[in-house]
Design a protein around this motif. Structure first.
Motif, PDB file in Angstrom:
ATOM      1  N   MET B 332       0.880  -1.164   0.000  1.00 22.00           N
ATOM      2  CA  MET B 332       0.000   0.000   0.000  1.00 22.00           C
ATOM      3  C   MET B 332       0.915   1.211   0.000  1.00 22.00           C
ATOM      4  N   ARG B 333       0.729   2.101  -0.967  1.00 26.94           N
ATOM      5  CA  ARG B 333       1.587   3.285  -1.053  1.00 26.94           C
ATOM      6  C   ARG B 333       0.765   4.526  -0.735  1.00 26.94           C
ATOM      7  N   PHE B 334       1.226   5.273   0.259  1.00 28.71           N
ATOM      8  CA  PHE B 334       0.603   6.553   0.594  1.00 28.71           C
ATOM      9  C   PHE B 334       1.454   7.653   0.000  1.00 28.71           C
ATOM     10  N   PHE B 335       0.849   8.491  -0.818  1.00 32.57           N
ATOM     11  CA  PHE B 335       1.586   9.577  -1.460  1.00 32.57           C
ATOM     12  C   PHE B 335       1.456  10.811  -0.581  1.00 32.57           C
ATOM     13  N   VAL B 336       2.568  11.218  -0.019  1.00 33.72           N
ATOM     14  CA  VAL B 336       2.554  12.211   1.065  1.00 33.72           C
ATOM     15  C   VAL B 336       3.506  13.353   0.765  1.00 33.72           C
ATOM     16  N   PRO B 337       3.186  14.553   1.272  1.00 36.11           N
ATOM     17  CA  PRO B 337       4.104  15.676   1.068  1.00 36.11           C
ATOM     18  C   PRO B 337       5.390  15.478   1.872  1.00 36.11           C
ATOM     19  N   ARG B 338       6.425  16.192   1.481  1.00 33.80           N
ATOM     20  CA  ARG B 338       7.696  16.144   2.210  1.00 33.80           C
ATOM     21  C   ARG B 338       7.566  17.046   3.427  1.00 33.80           C
ATOM     22  N   PRO B 339       7.628  16.474   4.652  1.00 34.06           N
ATOM     23  CA  PRO B 339       7.495  17.338   5.825  1.00 34.06           C
ATOM     24  C   PRO B 339       8.661  18.311   5.909  1.00 34.06           C
ATOM     25  N   GLU B 340       8.360  19.546   6.267  1.00 35.25           N
ATOM     26  CA  GLU B 340       9.410  20.567   6.313  1.00 35.25           C
ATOM     27  C   GLU B 340       9.759  20.981   7.738  1.00 35.25           C
ATOM     28  N   ASP B 341       8.916  20.631   8.710  1.00 30.83           N
ATOM     29  CA  ASP B 341       9.273  20.939  10.098  1.00 30.83           C
ATOM     30  C   ASP B 341       8.724  19.842  11.002  1.00 30.83           C
ATOM     31  N   VAL B 342       9.009  19.973  12.289  1.00 30.69           N
ATOM     32  CA  VAL B 342       8.684  18.897  13.216  1.00 30.69           C
ATOM     33  C   VAL B 342       7.179  18.671  13.318  1.00 30.69           C
ATOM     34  N   ARG B 343       6.376  19.744  13.170  1.00 25.95           N
ATOM     35  CA  ARG B 343       4.917  19.564  13.266  1.00 25.95           C
ATOM     36  C   ARG B 343       4.389  18.742  12.092  1.00 25.95           C
ATOM     37  N   GLU B 344       4.906  19.050  10.903  1.00 22.92           N
ATOM     38  CA  GLU B 344       4.464  18.278   9.735  1.00 22.92           C
ATOM     39  C   GLU B 344       4.937  16.822   9.840  1.00 22.92           C
ATOM     40  N   ALA B 345       6.145  16.641  10.355  1.00 21.38           N
ATOM     41  CA  ALA B 345       6.665  15.271  10.519  1.00 21.38           C
ATOM     42  C   ALA B 345       5.828  14.497  11.540  1.00 21.38           C
ATOM     43  N   MET B 346       5.421  15.181  12.595  1.00 18.94           N
ATOM     44  CA  MET B 346       4.602  14.566  13.650  1.00 18.94           C
ATOM     45  C   MET B 346       3.220  14.166  13.092  1.00 18.94           C
ATOM     46  N   HIS B 347       2.631  15.047  12.284  1.00 16.41           N
ATOM     47  CA  HIS B 347       1.344  14.715  11.676  1.00 16.41           C
ATOM     48  C   HIS B 347       1.470  13.481  10.794  1.00 16.41           C
ATOM     49  N   GLN B 348       2.546  13.460   9.994  1.00 13.83           N
ATOM     50  CA  GLN B 348       2.711  12.334   9.075  1.00 13.83           C
ATOM     51  C   GLN B 348       2.973  11.026   9.828  1.00 13.83           C
ATOM     52  N   GLU B 349       3.715  11.128  10.914  1.00 15.24           N
ATOM     53  CA  GLU B 349       3.990   9.932  11.726  1.00 15.24           C
ATOM     54  C   GLU B 349       2.666   9.367  12.275  1.00 15.24           C
ATOM     55  N   HIS B 350       1.800  10.271  12.752  1.00 14.07           N
ATOM     56  CA  HIS B 350       0.512   9.836  13.304  1.00 14.07           C
ATOM     57  C   HIS B 350      -0.367   9.233  12.213  1.00 14.07           C
ATOM     58  N   TYR B 351      -0.396   9.895  11.061  1.00 15.80           N
ATOM     59  CA  TYR B 351      -1.197   9.449   9.917  1.00 15.80           C
ATOM     60  C   TYR B 351      -0.792   8.038   9.503  1.00 15.80           C
ATOM     61  N   ILE B 352       0.520   7.830   9.303  1.00 14.99           N
ATOM     62  CA  ILE B 352       0.992   6.521   8.840  1.00 14.99           C
ATOM     63  C   ILE B 352       0.843   5.474   9.955  1.00 14.99           C
ATOM     64  N   ALA B 353       1.083   5.887  11.209  1.00 17.17           N
ATOM     65  CA  ALA B 353       0.974   4.930  12.323  1.00 17.17           C
ATOM     66  C   ALA B 353      -0.448   4.389  12.428  1.00 17.17           C
ATOM     67  N   ARG B 354      -1.439   5.278  12.319  1.00 18.82           N
ATOM     68  CA  ARG B 354      -2.823   4.825  12.396  1.00 18.82           C
ATOM     69  C   ARG B 354      -3.128   3.896  11.220  1.00 18.82           C
ATOM     70  N   LEU B 355      -2.687   4.303  10.011  1.00 19.59           N
ATOM     71  CA  LEU B 355      -3.013   3.500   8.836  1.00 19.59           C
ATOM     72  C   LEU B 355      -2.336   2.139   8.873  1.00 19.59           C
ATOM     73  N   ALA B 356      -1.116   2.089   9.413  1.00 23.22           N
ATOM     74  CA  ALA B 356      -0.447   0.784   9.519  1.00 23.22           C
ATOM     75  C   ALA B 356      -1.294  -0.149  10.377  1.00 23.22           C
ATOM     76  N   ASP B 357      -1.910   0.387  11.418  1.00 20.83           N
ATOM     77  CA  ASP B 357      -2.742  -0.461  12.277  1.00 20.83           C
ATOM     78  C   ASP B 357      -4.085  -0.796  11.635  1.00 20.83           C
ATOM     79  N   VAL B 358      -4.634   0.135  10.854  1.00 23.39           N
ATOM     80  CA  VAL B 358      -5.864  -0.173  10.113  1.00 23.39           C
ATOM     81  C   VAL B 358      -5.578  -1.321   9.154  1.00 23.39           C
TER      82      VAL B 358
END
Lengths: 120, 414
Positions: B332-358
């Protein structure tokens, strides 16, 4: 197998002012999304809860501190603090969503791997 | 009792045989009649953005390793990754760049990225080899809207555009955000590949299996069982639209989730992007084709094993690759923007973490389903109207297996 972070000699584990989080560095400040997910899934619920409880009230301050640094070129202490913030996102899936360390009813180790183009 | 989608698809409503999920004979038919005939996904043009870039993809069911290259003139080509000397694999890594020549690591036969055999080491000891005839074996390769497809039948006479038919027209022109950057969730599963296709082809299970992870995003009191919003059928391909709870907000108790989404103005929890970055995507005529106000995502299935899923916050894909009757590689490939700061990286980590469990909720389930079906206790499955794509895919596979050519199979599915 559990992963572990080694702090290079002469470096502080975390930036000044975040010393209270130092006990969590070795286990939770690992590089890589797949690795952080692995740590969360391999921990007990109590271990995840202790990290979550310590990290959550510090997350906003940590992010504010880290915003001054380029995401991909942080000094060692900042890079480890950033990884704790990212690990909090992983831990929150267990605490806030499942109320269980892992997906209930799924085997561990599981078949899922996260493959990223870069390692933060 | 509702059967609007099933009848619209021209299908009957009786139970469906489980034999295709557990029969080796059926699996062997799928190899020859489906996977050796159909156009198969290799990736995006952004996976080989520059001349000299290449990727290697496995098609395990056909025993094929495929090298996809970008030439100096921009053309994308595909070859069997097999040396003309004694058959070793020429390229051993999964991807690379700035390589216009490939040297077989076994005896140093060297090929251009256009497939030509350029040099044979110790050539004088051979017996008059015609290098012109010993290039890499070319594989039919065509592009559609930035997607790279191949066809493993050297005699194939159906072009990609014709193969995609009205599905290709339906989806044409979609502006795919962040097509150049993805995070992949990969799993090797002990089950028949069709169970994995099925797992991502209906929403009936979402409020139940995913009750804690994403259930409340896909259902609410007005639609507790997450009934489909829309379904459309295009030859062997098809598309459905899922219900979305327009009022979903992270729970008050989800403090980290709130923190992760605090910098986001997003469409729902399945959003990799800021809302403003997906306006063109959401405005496309075939994204939320019913233009429903209670929409979460579309599932667009390109037969046999490739799904392009589109939500208000971006898009992601599923590839389901059979290995054997009871083994599957899933990506499964999620096409995601390149995070530019820690907040964007944190959002992406949460997004992918939830989806990995789904995804894990689904994947643990497909292995259980395979076991259940392989036990032989049951001979049929009972499908409801919102599971129409499962019923339809079994019908399409049967038509492919019965047809004596790809042209005949497409005609039977028309």
């Amino acid at each position: 197998m559990r992963l572990s972070v080694t702090v290079p000699q002469g470096e502080r584990p975390l930036p000044a002012g975040f010393d209270d989080l130092e006990p969590f560095v070795a286990y939770w400040a690992v590089a890589g999304q797949n690795e952080r997910r692995h740590q969360r899934c391999d921990a007990t619920y109590d271990e995840i809860q202790r990290f979550y409880d310590a990290m959550l009230p510090r997350a906003e301050a940590a992010m504010r501190h880290l915003e001054a640094f380029p995401l991909r070129d942080m000094p060692g202490p900042e890079a480890r603090l950033m990884r704790l913030v990212l690990a909090l996102a992983q831990a929150s899936i267990a605490i806030e969503i499942h109320q269980h360390a892992r997906v209930p009813g799924a085997p561990w180790p599981d078949a899922v791997r996260i493959l990223s183009e870069e390692t933060l | 009792m509702s059967s609007q989608f099933t009848r619209a698809a021209g299908l009957d409503t009786g139970p469906v045989s489980l034999e295709p999920y557990r029969s080796q004979t059926h699996f062997d038919l799928e190899r020859e009649k489906v996977f050796r005939r159909a156009w198969l996904i290799m990736g995006r043009v952004e996976d080989v953005p520059e001349p000299g870039d290449y990727i290697v993809k496995e098609v395990e069911i056909c025993g094929a390793s495929i090298l996809v290259t970008r030439l100096g003139n921009g053309e994308v080509r595909a070859f069997h990754n097999v040396c003309s000397h004694r058959g070793n694999q020429v390229v051993w890594e999964a991807k690379g760049s700035r390589k216009t020549m490939f040297r077989c690591p076994y005896h140093s036969w060297t090929y251009g990225n256009d497939g030509r055999l350029l040099a044979i080491s110790d050539e004088k000891m051979f017996f008059g080899v015609d290098k012109q005839k010993c290039g890499l074996t070319s594989v039919q390769c065509e592009l559609w809207d930035g997607w790279i497809f191949i066809n493993l039948n050297p005699e194939n006479r159906v072009g990609l555009r014709e193969y995609l038919g009205s599905m290709g027209e339906f989806l044409s022109g979609i502006p795919y955000p962040n097509a150049g950057r993805s995070v992949t969730i990969q799993a090797h599963l002990k089950c028949n590949w069709k169970f994995v296709v099925d797992a991502f082809s209906e929403s009936y299970h979402i409020p139940v299996l995913h009750s804690k992870t994403i259930g409340s995003t896909f259902s609410d009191a007005s639609n507790p069982m997450s009934h489909l919003q829309h379904a459309a059928f295009f030859g062997p391909h098809h598309s459905i639209s899922l219900f979305g709870n327009p009022d979903y907000k992270p729970s008050e108790a989800h403090l980290v989730e709130q923190l992760a989404y605090s910098g986001m103005k997003s469409e729902n929890v399945l959003a990799a992007n800021q809302s403003g970055d997906t306006v063109a995507l959401r405005e496309h005529r075939s994204v939320n084709p019913g233009k429903s106000p209670t929409w979460s995502m579309d599932i667009n299935e390109i037969f046999p094993n490739f799904h392009i899923d589109i939500g208000g916050g971006g898009f992601w894909t599923h590839e389901i690759w059979p290995i054997s009757l009871d083994a599957t590689r899933y990506e499964m490939r999620f096409f995601v923007p390149r995070p530019e700061d820690v907040r964007e990286a944190m959002h992406q980590e949460h997004y992918i973490a939830r989806l990995a469990d789904v995804v894990l909720e689904d994947l643990a389930n497909v292995e259980r389903t395979h076991k259940g079906v392989a036990a032989g206790a049951k001979h049929e499955m009972i499908l409801q109207d919102n599971e129409v794509l499962i019923r339809r895919m079994m019908d399409v596979i049967a038509k492919f297996n019965d047809a004596d050519s790809l042209e005949g199979a497409l005609e039977a599915c028309a």
